[in-house]
Design a protein around this motif. Structure first.
Motif, PDB file in Angstrom:
ATOM      1  N   ASP A  40       1.035  -1.555  -0.203  1.00  0.00           N
ATOM      2  CA  ASP A  40       0.084  -0.146   0.060  1.00  0.00           C
ATOM      3  C   ASP A  40       0.591   0.763   0.267  1.00  0.00           C
ATOM      4  O   ASP A  40       0.340   2.546   0.184  1.00  0.00           O
ATOM      5  CB  ASP A  40      -1.025  -0.368   0.903  1.00  0.00           C
ATOM      6  N   GLY A  41       2.340   1.485  -0.113  1.00  0.00           N
ATOM      7  CA  GLY A  41       2.896   2.149   0.330  1.00  0.00           C
ATOM      8  C   GLY A  41       3.791   2.401   0.928  1.00  0.00           C
ATOM      9  O   GLY A  41       3.934   3.545   1.232  1.00  0.00           O
ATOM     10  N   THR A  42       3.125   2.218   2.761  1.00  0.00           N
ATOM     11  CA  THR A  42       4.144   2.470   4.332  1.00  0.00           C
ATOM     12  C   THR A  42       5.080   1.955   3.534  1.00  0.00           C
ATOM     13  O   THR A  42       5.773   0.580   3.596  1.00  0.00           O
ATOM     14  CB  THR A  42       3.415   1.277   4.445  1.00  0.00           C
ATOM     15  N   GLY A  43       5.747   2.934   3.738  1.00  0.00           N
ATOM     16  CA  GLY A  43       7.306   2.832   4.081  1.00  0.00           C
ATOM     17  C   GLY A  43       8.061   2.451   5.574  1.00  0.00           C
ATOM     18  O   GLY A  43       7.701   2.610   6.525  1.00  0.00           O
ATOM     19  N   GLN A  44       9.157   3.092   5.754  1.00  0.00           N
ATOM     20  CA  GLN A  44      10.596   3.576   6.806  1.00  0.00           C
ATOM     21  C   GLN A  44       8.776   3.871   8.336  1.00  0.00           C
ATOM     22  O   GLN A  44       8.324   4.640   7.841  1.00  0.00           O
ATOM     23  CB  GLN A  44      11.377   3.766   7.174  1.00  0.00           C
ATOM     24  N   GLY A  45       8.870   3.157   9.442  1.00  0.00           N
ATOM     25  CA  GLY A  45       8.868   4.206  10.190  1.00  0.00           C
ATOM     26  C   GLY A  45       7.885   2.959  11.252  1.00  0.00           C
ATOM     27  O   GLY A  45       7.605   1.687  11.364  1.00  0.00           O
ATOM     28  N   THR A  46       6.773   3.799  11.626  1.00  0.00           N
ATOM     29  CA  THR A  46       5.395   2.825  12.599  1.00  0.00           C
ATOM     30  C   THR A  46       4.211   2.322  11.728  1.00  0.00           C
ATOM     31  O   THR A  46       3.705   3.165  10.096  1.00  0.00           O
ATOM     32  CB  THR A  46       4.755   3.883  13.749  1.00  0.00           C
ATOM     33  N   ILE A  47       3.643   1.717  12.222  1.00  0.00           N
ATOM     34  CA  ILE A  47       2.158   1.418  11.402  1.00  0.00           C
ATOM     35  C   ILE A  47       1.558   0.769  12.630  1.00  0.00           C
ATOM     36  O   ILE A  47       2.171  -0.013  13.458  1.00  0.00           O
ATOM     37  CB  ILE A  47       1.977  -0.056  10.245  1.00  0.00           C
ATOM     38  N   SER A  48      -0.074   0.895  12.235  1.00  0.00           N
ATOM     39  CA  SER A  48      -0.991   0.364  13.331  1.00  0.00           C
ATOM     40  C   SER A  48      -1.117  -1.237  12.963  1.00  0.00           C
ATOM     41  O   SER A  48      -0.417  -1.833  12.216  1.00  0.00           O
ATOM     42  CB  SER A  48      -2.337   0.747  13.059  1.00  0.00           C
ATOM     43  N   VAL A  49      -0.976  -1.924  14.246  1.00  0.00           N
ATOM     44  CA  VAL A  49      -1.617  -2.974  14.553  1.00  0.00           C
ATOM     45  C   VAL A  49      -2.639  -4.005  13.320  1.00  0.00           C
ATOM     46  O   VAL A  49      -1.852  -4.683  12.577  1.00  0.00           O
ATOM     47  CB  VAL A  49      -1.458  -3.814  16.021  1.00  0.00           C
ATOM     48  N   SER A  50      -3.636  -3.149  13.327  1.00  0.00           N
ATOM     49  CA  SER A  50      -4.776  -3.947  12.322  1.00  0.00           C
ATOM     50  C   SER A  50      -4.319  -3.578  10.652  1.00  0.00           C
ATOM     51  O   SER A  50      -4.407  -4.669  10.222  1.00  0.00           O
ATOM     52  CB  SER A  50      -5.550  -2.751  12.607  1.00  0.00           C
ATOM     53  N   ARG A  51      -3.429  -2.536  11.117  1.00  0.00           N
ATOM     54  CA  ARG A  51      -3.681  -2.293   9.518  1.00  0.00           C
ATOM     55  C   ARG A  51      -1.648  -3.017   8.638  1.00  0.00           C
ATOM     56  O   ARG A  51      -2.172  -3.553   7.615  1.00  0.00           O
ATOM     57  CB  ARG A  51      -2.946  -1.280   9.085  1.00  0.00           C
ATOM     58  N   PHE A  52      -0.678  -3.864   9.912  1.00  0.00           N
ATOM     59  CA  PHE A  52       0.337  -4.322   9.320  1.00  0.00           C
ATOM     60  C   PHE A  52      -0.338  -5.681   9.371  1.00  0.00           C
ATOM     61  O   PHE A  52      -0.138  -6.366   8.467  1.00  0.00           O
ATOM     62  CB  PHE A  52       0.991  -4.534  10.729  1.00  0.00           C
ATOM     63  N   LYS A  53      -1.510  -6.226  10.309  1.00  0.00           N
ATOM     64  CA  LYS A  53      -2.170  -7.844   9.439  1.00  0.00           C
ATOM     65  C   LYS A  53      -2.956  -7.783   8.833  1.00  0.00           C
ATOM     66  O   LYS A  53      -2.787  -8.673   7.893  1.00  0.00           O
ATOM     67  CB  LYS A  53      -3.017  -7.830  10.831  1.00  0.00           C
ATOM     68  N   SER A  54      -3.361  -6.153   8.138  1.00  0.00           N
ATOM     69  CA  SER A  54      -4.021  -6.555   6.905  1.00  0.00           C
ATOM     70  C   SER A  54      -3.206  -6.885   5.594  1.00  0.00           C
ATOM     71  O   SER A  54      -3.752  -6.919   4.460  1.00  0.00           O
ATOM     72  CB  SER A  54      -5.044  -5.379   6.222  1.00  0.00           C
ATOM     73  N   MET A  55      -1.958  -6.053   5.854  1.00  0.00           N
ATOM     74  CA  MET A  55      -0.824  -5.773   4.914  1.00  0.00           C
ATOM     75  C   MET A  55      -0.040  -6.623   4.418  1.00  0.00           C
ATOM     76  O   MET A  55       1.026  -7.556   3.613  1.00  0.00           O
ATOM     77  CB  MET A  55      -0.089  -4.211   4.870  1.00  0.00           C
ATOM     78  N   LYS A 149      12.096  -1.521   7.935  1.00  0.00           N
ATOM     79  CA  LYS A 149      11.945  -1.011   9.410  1.00  0.00           C
ATOM     80  C   LYS A 149      10.180  -0.762  10.039  1.00  0.00           C
ATOM     81  O   LYS A 149      10.095   0.298   9.668  1.00  0.00           O
ATOM     82  CB  LYS A 149      12.957  -1.272   9.732  1.00  0.00           C
ATOM     83  N   LEU A 150       9.022  -1.866  10.659  1.00  0.00           N
ATOM     84  CA  LEU A 150       8.051  -1.232  11.085  1.00  0.00           C
ATOM     85  C   LEU A 150       8.313  -1.844  12.297  1.00  0.00           C
ATOM     86  O   LEU A 150       7.876  -2.963  12.838  1.00  0.00           O
ATOM     87  CB  LEU A 150       7.409  -1.897   9.425  1.00  0.00           C
ATOM     88  N   ILE A 151       7.430  -0.642  12.867  1.00  0.00           N
ATOM     89  CA  ILE A 151       7.651  -0.520  14.114  1.00  0.00           C
ATOM     90  C   ILE A 151       5.847  -0.910  15.018  1.00  0.00           C
ATOM     91  O   ILE A 151       5.905   0.361  14.241  1.00  0.00           O
ATOM     92  CB  ILE A 151       8.342  -0.151  15.680  1.00  0.00           C
ATOM     93  N   LEU A 152       5.482  -1.654  15.943  1.00  0.00           N
ATOM     94  CA  LEU A 152       3.967  -1.263  15.564  1.00  0.00           C
ATOM     95  C   LEU A 152       3.375  -0.567  16.389  1.00  0.00           C
ATOM     96  O   LEU A 152       4.012  -0.648  17.966  1.00  0.00           O
ATOM     97  CB  LEU A 152       3.328  -3.325  15.244  1.00  0.00           C
ATOM     98  N   THR A 153       2.202   0.240  16.517  1.00  0.00           N
ATOM     99  CA  THR A 153       1.875   0.647  17.432  1.00  0.00           C
ATOM    100  C   THR A 153       0.507   0.134  17.411  1.00  0.00           C
ATOM    101  O   THR A 153      -0.369  -0.112  16.999  1.00  0.00           O
ATOM    102  CB  THR A 153       2.423   2.187  16.976  1.00  0.00           C
ATOM    103  N   GLU A 154      -0.397   0.699  18.303  1.00  0.00           N
ATOM    104  CA  GLU A 154      -1.736   0.878  19.235  1.00  0.00           C
ATOM    105  C   GLU A 154      -2.595   1.774  18.040  1.00  0.00           C
ATOM    106  O   GLU A 154      -1.645   2.136  16.934  1.00  0.00           O
ATOM    107  CB  GLU A 154      -1.899   1.513  20.418  1.00  0.00           C
ATOM    108  N   ASP A 155      -3.662   0.402  17.628  1.00  0.00           N
ATOM    109  CA  ASP A 155      -4.775   0.932  16.285  1.00  0.00           C
ATOM    110  C   ASP A 155      -5.566   2.547  16.904  1.00  0.00           C
ATOM    111  O   ASP A 155      -5.361   2.754  17.718  1.00  0.00           O
ATOM    112  CB  ASP A 155      -5.659   0.195  17.103  1.00  0.00           C
TER     113      ASP A 155
END
Length: 155
Positions: A40-55, A149-155
């Motif tokens: 989806d174009g997500t690059g370096q940094g943080t990502i929410s747990v739900s978005r990470f699971k869907s991707m 590198k992706l660090i998972l964060t709260e939704d």
């Protein structure tokens, strides 16, 4: 005189051996020709747990220096699950439990997607390294993209 000749011969062998060893120990530096992203174009940094699971079930993409998008052929995936663990002395410590896999198809296997999806939580980290992509559909011209590198964060 014989003593000096032996000393010169041994020292010259030593000098030649150490210079040869120094030449062979040089590692080639990987030249990155692009950057890697989630589909989806997500690059370096943080990502929410739900978005990470869907991707997670989608593959990666790589963009070259001209920002042209290319499919990824292979990568190494590492997942660092952060948690409280007991060390060898019995003390509780915050550490990570690491899982890694070489993916040669450009996507994670379905078994890994299910496993990571069930344990993914805020504070965990996902790494994609050795990301290999190609410039054309024939797959003859490859380039390495920067690790992701992706660090998972709260939704």
């Amino acid at each position: 005189m014989k003593y000096y000749l032996k000393l010169i011969a041994i020292s010259s062998i030593f000098v030649l051996g150490t210079s040869q060893a120094q030449q062979t120990n040089t590692k080639k530096k990987v030249m990155y020709k692009g950057k890697s992203y989630l589909s989806d174009g997500t690059g370096q940094g943080t990502i929410s747990v739900s978005r990470f699971k869907s991707m997670l079930h989608n593959g990666l993409i790589a963009k070259d220096t001209a920002q042209v998008q290319h499919p990824v052929h292979s990568f190494i995936f590492m997942y660092a699950e952060r948690g409280v663990f007991e060390d060898s002395t019995g003390k509780l410590r915050i550490m990570s439990d690491n899982f890694s896999l070489q993916c040669d198809s450009g996507k994670l296997p379905e078994m890994w997607v299910k496993g990571i999806s069930t344990k993914a939580k805020a504070g965990d980290t996902a790494y994609y390294s050795n990301v290999l992509s190609s410039y054309d559909d024939s797959g003859k011209k490859f380039f390495y993209a920067e690790p992701l590198k992706l660090i998972l964060t709260e939704d």
